[in-house]
Design an enzyme around this catalytic site. Structure first.
Site, PDB file in Angstrom:
ATOM      1  CG  HIS A 130      -1.757   1.167   1.452  1.00 46.65           C
ATOM      2  ND1 HIS A 130      -3.121   1.160   1.255  1.00 46.65           N
ATOM      3  CD2 HIS A 130      -1.455   2.428   1.862  1.00 46.65           C
ATOM      4  CE1 HIS A 130      -3.612   2.361   1.529  1.00 46.65           C
ATOM      5  NE2 HIS A 130      -2.617   3.151   1.909  1.00 46.65           N
ATOM      6  CD  GLU A 131       1.605   3.415   3.714  1.00 47.64           C
ATOM      7  OE1 GLU A 131       1.660   4.463   3.026  1.00 47.64           O
ATOM      8  OE2 GLU A 131       0.665   3.179   4.504  1.00 47.64           O
ATOM      9  CG  HIS A 134       0.185   5.938  -0.649  1.00 48.61           C
ATOM     10  ND1 HIS A 134      -0.963   6.245  -1.349  1.00 48.61           N
ATOM     11  CD2 HIS A 134      -0.222   5.661   0.627  1.00 48.61           C
ATOM     12  CE1 HIS A 134      -2.005   6.146  -0.538  1.00 48.61           C
ATOM     13  NE2 HIS A 134      -1.588   5.783   0.651  1.00 48.61           N
ATOM     14  CG  HIS A 140      -6.043   6.443   0.313  1.00 49.96           C
ATOM     15  ND1 HIS A 140      -5.753   7.460   1.173  1.00 49.96           N
ATOM     16  CD2 HIS A 140      -5.169   5.448   0.606  1.00 49.96           C
ATOM     17  CE1 HIS A 140      -4.761   7.110   1.959  1.00 49.96           C
ATOM     18  NE2 HIS A 140      -4.380   5.895   1.637  1.00 49.96           N
ATOM     19  CE1 TYR A 188      -6.289   4.264   4.350  1.00 49.12           C
ATOM     20  CE2 TYR A 188      -7.594   6.095   5.156  1.00 49.12           C
ATOM     21  CZ  TYR A 188      -6.365   5.534   4.881  1.00 49.12           C
ATOM     22  OH  TYR A 188      -5.234   6.245   5.143  1.00 49.12           O
TER      23      TYR A 188
HETATM   24 ZN   LIG Z   1      -2.611   5.226   2.445  1.00 51.59          ZN
END
Ligand SMILES: [Zn+2]
Length: 395
Positions: A130-131, A134, A140, A188
């Site tokens: 996930h990071e 990014h 997101h 999320y």
């Molecule tokens: Zn995030």
């Protein structure tokens, strides 16, 4: 299908560290929120699809999570993480570091060294990827400009200061390259930023996806989005022979002869059941019952063990399945928003690429009928041994 989430079980797992840490991350980012995290502005991509990176002082678990995440990104996309010396001065680079949060800026910042922070409470490979996504430039999913077609936001359960996390990205600046996927690793969970125990802050319009959101499994469209953003597919367009992929697969930009396959499908052309744990069940006209079990393999530490089954009926026939978790105590143990302790996904929807409703609470048995045949069934766990009662037949 609407199912209620077992609140007692959720409470047990309210220490959702991934989510808590992300709150820190997103708050930190909001302070310097400028509209500079843009996909349409290609200067946030890394030149030559290459992210120079080095690993600072982090635990061996974080190192393993990062290594697994990079392996996945290398296998599925043309983006490369290139290990460099920490004195690297030949341009921008990423430092993997523990700043007490799980966080990353979005895309290349052109500031020299930029940090991807992972700490002990970040959830394994799922948070690492996930990071890193990014850092590659992906925002997101629930911030997408089309989000309100897919989610209801419950503002009454969100503190004022956290509301910026629910702002929409401008479609003028951001492109949506793939369909909205509730199971994206960039989405999320339903209770993120909640100011009350157990209360949800975002509900999927299709409530059967409530446990799917908050996934720790990178999905087909996550990688597809990276490949489109970095124009990885150009590689296979310019070569003569490319694989003829089945079931929604796309030729792998690193090897155009084999396909990137959606979950539940495997083989070079996505026309096989994936290798490893699992089996093929032949449906008959009469109901058959079977217990299906997934056991965690310690080699999969920091991630999940998967079992892939196919339920096969005669060509053209509809398949019906009814399933539930056998043990009530196991059900309570794994029930969570995001199903990061384990879950089941029956891929009954028409688009083979999209994440279907994942389930890990199953308060009542699920009963579904589908023309998808063979019908993939994916079981996964990050620790607990989970057994499901499956009944299946064709109509
Ligand atoms: Zn995030």
């Amino acid at each position: 299908m609407h199912r209620l989430v077992d609140h007692s079980a959720i409470q047990t797992f309210s220490e959702n560290h991934f989510q808590m840490e992300e709150i820190i991350c997103e708050r930190a980012q909001n302070k310097k929120r400028k509209v500079r995290q843009v996909q349409r502005d290609l200067s946030y991509r890394w030149p030559n699809n290459t992210v120079p990176y080095f690993v600072g002082n982090v635990t061996s678990n974080i190192k393993k999570s990062v290594r697994m995440a990079i392996e996945e990104l290398h296998a599925w996309t043309c983006v490369r993480f290139q290990s460099v010396n920490q004195r690297y001065s030949n341009g921008d680079s990423v430092r993997i570091v523990d700043l007490g949060s799980c966080s990353s800026p979005i895309g290349r910042q052109q500031i020299g060294i930029q940090d991807v922070s992972l700490t002990k409470n970040c959830w394994g490979m799922g948070t690492a990827i996930h990071e890193l996504m990014h850092a590659i430039g992906i925002e997101h999913t629930q911030s997408r400009s089309d989000r309100n077609r897919y989610l209801d936001i419950l503002a009454q359960n969100i503190d004022q200061r956290d509301l910026p996390n629910f702002e929409l990205l401008s479609p003028r600046l951001w492109a949506n390259l793939v369909p909205y996927d509730y199971g994206s690793v960039m989405h999320y969970s339903a209770d993120s930023f909640s100011n009350k125990d157990d209360e949800q802050t975002m509900l999927p319009k299709d409530r059967s996806f409530i446990e799917t959101m908050g996934s720790m499994i990178p999905n087909f469209y996550d990688f597809d989005q990276i490949n489109q953003y970095y124009q990885c597919y150009d590689n296979c367009r310019s070569t003569g022979r490319t694989a003829n992929c089945a079931n929604g697969g796309i030729p792998n930009p690193n090897n155009c002869q084999v396909c990137n396959c959606p979950m539940g499908y495997g083989g070079d052309l996505c026309d096989q059941r994936p290798e490893g744990c699992g089996s093929t069940l032949v449906a008959t006209y009469r109901w058959q019952k079977q217990k299906l079990t997934v056991r965690f393999n310690r080699n999969d530490d920091q991630y999940f063990t998967f079992c892939n089954l196919w339920i096969v009926g005669p060509t053209g026939r509809t398949i019906q399945v009814i399933y539930e978790i056998t043990s009530e105590s196991t059900r309570k143990q794994i029930c969570s928003f995001g199903c990061y302790e384990g879950g089941v996904e029956v891929k009954h929807l028409e688009d083979p690429r999209i994440t279907n409703d994942r389930d890990c609470c199953l308060n009542t048995p699920l009963n579904l009928t589908t023309t998808v045949n063979p019908l993939p069934v994916i079981l996964y766990t990050s620790g607990a041994t989970v057994t499901y009662d499956f009944s299946y037949r064709y109509l």
